[in-house]
Design an enzyme around this catalytic site. Sequence first.
Site, PDB file in Angstrom:
ATOM      1  N   SER A 208       0.831  -1.196   0.000  1.00 11.55           N
ATOM      2  CA  SER A 208       0.000   0.000   0.000  1.00 11.55           C
ATOM      3  C   SER A 208       0.864   1.242   0.000  1.00 11.55           C
ATOM      4  O   SER A 208       1.849   1.323   0.713  1.00 11.55           O
ATOM      5  CB  SER A 208      -0.898  -0.003   1.233  1.00 11.55           C
ATOM      6  OG  SER A 208      -1.438   1.278   1.398  1.00 11.55           O
ATOM      7  N   LYS A 209       0.448   2.207  -0.845  1.00 11.19           N
ATOM      8  CA  LYS A 209       1.173   3.477  -0.883  1.00 11.19           C
ATOM      9  C   LYS A 209       1.010   4.187   0.445  1.00 11.19           C
ATOM     10  O   LYS A 209       1.759   5.058   0.799  1.00 11.19           O
ATOM     11  CB  LYS A 209       0.591   4.379  -1.961  1.00 11.19           C
ATOM     12  CG  LYS A 209       0.916   3.947  -3.353  1.00 11.19           C
ATOM     13  CD  LYS A 209       0.484   5.011  -4.322  1.00 11.19           C
ATOM     14  CE  LYS A 209       0.600   4.469  -5.733  1.00 11.19           C
ATOM     15  NZ  LYS A 209       0.148   5.380  -6.732  1.00 11.19           N
ATOM     16  N   ARG A 210      -0.034   3.811   1.138  1.00  9.47           N
ATOM     17  CA  ARG A 210      -0.300   4.506   2.388  1.00  9.47           C
ATOM     18  C   ARG A 210       0.531   3.972   3.546  1.00  9.47           C
ATOM     19  O   ARG A 210       0.580   4.551   4.595  1.00  9.47           O
ATOM     20  CB  ARG A 210      -1.788   4.429   2.717  1.00  9.47           C
ATOM     21  CG  ARG A 210      -2.550   5.563   2.066  1.00  9.47           C
ATOM     22  CD  ARG A 210      -4.029   5.390   2.210  1.00  9.47           C
ATOM     23  NE  ARG A 210      -4.571   4.769   1.031  1.00  9.47           N
ATOM     24  CZ  ARG A 210      -4.893   5.411  -0.071  1.00  9.47           C
ATOM     25  NH1 ARG A 210      -4.711   6.700  -0.148  1.00  9.47           N
ATOM     26  NH2 ARG A 210      -5.397   4.786  -1.109  1.00  9.47           N
ATOM     27  N   GLN A 211       1.191   2.841   3.313  1.00  8.28           N
ATOM     28  CA  GLN A 211       2.050   2.320   4.377  1.00  8.28           C
ATOM     29  C   GLN A 211       3.231   3.279   4.505  1.00  8.28           C
ATOM     30  O   GLN A 211       4.155   3.231   3.709  1.00  8.28           O
ATOM     31  CB  GLN A 211       2.580   0.939   4.005  1.00  8.28           C
ATOM     32  CG  GLN A 211       1.688  -0.218   4.425  1.00  8.28           C
ATOM     33  CD  GLN A 211       2.167  -1.503   3.806  1.00  8.28           C
ATOM     34  OE1 GLN A 211       1.750  -1.884   2.729  1.00  8.28           O
ATOM     35  NE2 GLN A 211       3.067  -2.193   4.468  1.00  8.28           N
TER      36      GLN A 211
END
Length: 524
Positions: A286-289
Amino acid sequence: MRLLAARGGAAARAWGAGPRLRLGLCGRAGAGAGERVRVRFGPSPTGFLHLGGLRTALYNYIFAKKHGGSFILRIEDTDQSRLVPGAAENIEDMLEWAGIPPDESPRQGGPCGPYRQSERLDLYLKEAQTLVLRNAAYYCFCSPRRLEVLKKEALRMRQTPKYDNRCRHLTAQQVEERLAQGCPHVIRFRLEEGAEPLDDLVYGLKQLEPASVEGDPVMVKADGFPTYHLANVVDDHHMRISHVLRGTEWLASTAKHVLLYQALGWEPPVFAHLPLLLNKDGSKLSKRQGDLFIQNFSRNGFLPEALLDIVTNCGSGFSGNRSGRILEELISEFDVSRITTHSALLELDKLPQFNRIHLLRRIESAESRHDLVRELQALVEKVFGEKLTDGEVLCADYVERVLLHRKGHITRLLDLVSPTYSYLWIRPLVPREQIENLSSDGEKICSMVVRLFQSWPNGSVTPTELNSELRALQAQFTGTKYSVIMKLLRLALSGQQQGPSVAEMMLSLGPKEVCQRLQQAVIH
Ligand code: GLU
């Protein structure tokens, strides 16, 4: 130059070096007839650079350098609602940090700029007008409400929602009237059936039919900004991009892009879609990680070489799968025809091992060791600050000795300022009684070791010699067990009860520091 012939089975790929002539249509129209490899990384600044983005950038960089071409950074910031402040700068900073700086970019400039899409709006509008004039695109006045109703209706009928292309059928007069009234509108591309198969360097021939799965796509939004599809195609053309290497999630869009190239009368670039980068267990990265942000790896002491190595090691495109490759080796060993469609499984838990290999490599090279010495000096000052009682531990010779003795044992430079290694920088203050309590021969033992070190020519000693001398020491102090002698010396040298072996400590500290500390221990 079309660098690859059409696919006739996986093995039929071979690089052809013959130049593919295409008129330069960017600002420098006609400049340089010989086509060069030009690739681009086109991130949207909706977040800081993460490992997935670094990997796409890296494959582009390697490809460019392998073929003597240029690597371009283009910031795709047309979705103004999703911009993250500082993201564009961070992306370029991190590419520089990683050692893969773009040749042309917002910061570097270049012949085909500007390199931020928000600064190229006129160009997109001009090309959108061309599409309209050629009847390949049209104005659409459907309200968001109507589109919402269409969507709901499709979902109710268990169909894939898609625009019904209603405004395709407006007459020229109707369009004129609505434009004159200032009606909100978008511009849509007329998706025609009969798309030609797409020839992808990695996925081979792909027959995709965008018109059967979606309605006419928006090219220019109601706010006057282009959509990704229009801006991407227009820029790839005007920036004379020869090869597009991007994530496989864009493969379906590419069929649409090819139709756009045709409608604009341009030759499309060669496409190579990179397989997905996934976690080891096959789940999505995830890019949000936040922990995948490159700046976090950098702050946590990971080296750029280790990141470049791990993301290519789990992917394909190289003759073998060995770790420890640096950028020059990646470039020389890269072969685009070796990229497979298998997902790349990232084993992030192995990053410390990769880092250890590359840190060792840096320590062994005199040039980069010099920089590491300076970096470590700064780290020690920052971490221990006022606790540093003696400036000698900051001397370049001492710091270098530490690095040379600890190489291969540490995974990051930061390890050397962790509590385990604090003894290297902080001279202990051990009360003499504490030494005496361990053995009544404590003082003699310390003095003996000092003499031992002083007697070695230049103070140089091998680990084997040192270990056997320490063993021999015990024979002279039969009243004190070997383990107690070690405990005593460890205490005198580091003030610690536990830690690395005494011989290891002595070697890292060096003869001068060992003597200084042992003498100190018996004075107090
Ligand atoms: N802006 C797109 C992204 O963020 C670029 C896709 C492409 O390379 O065409 O992934």
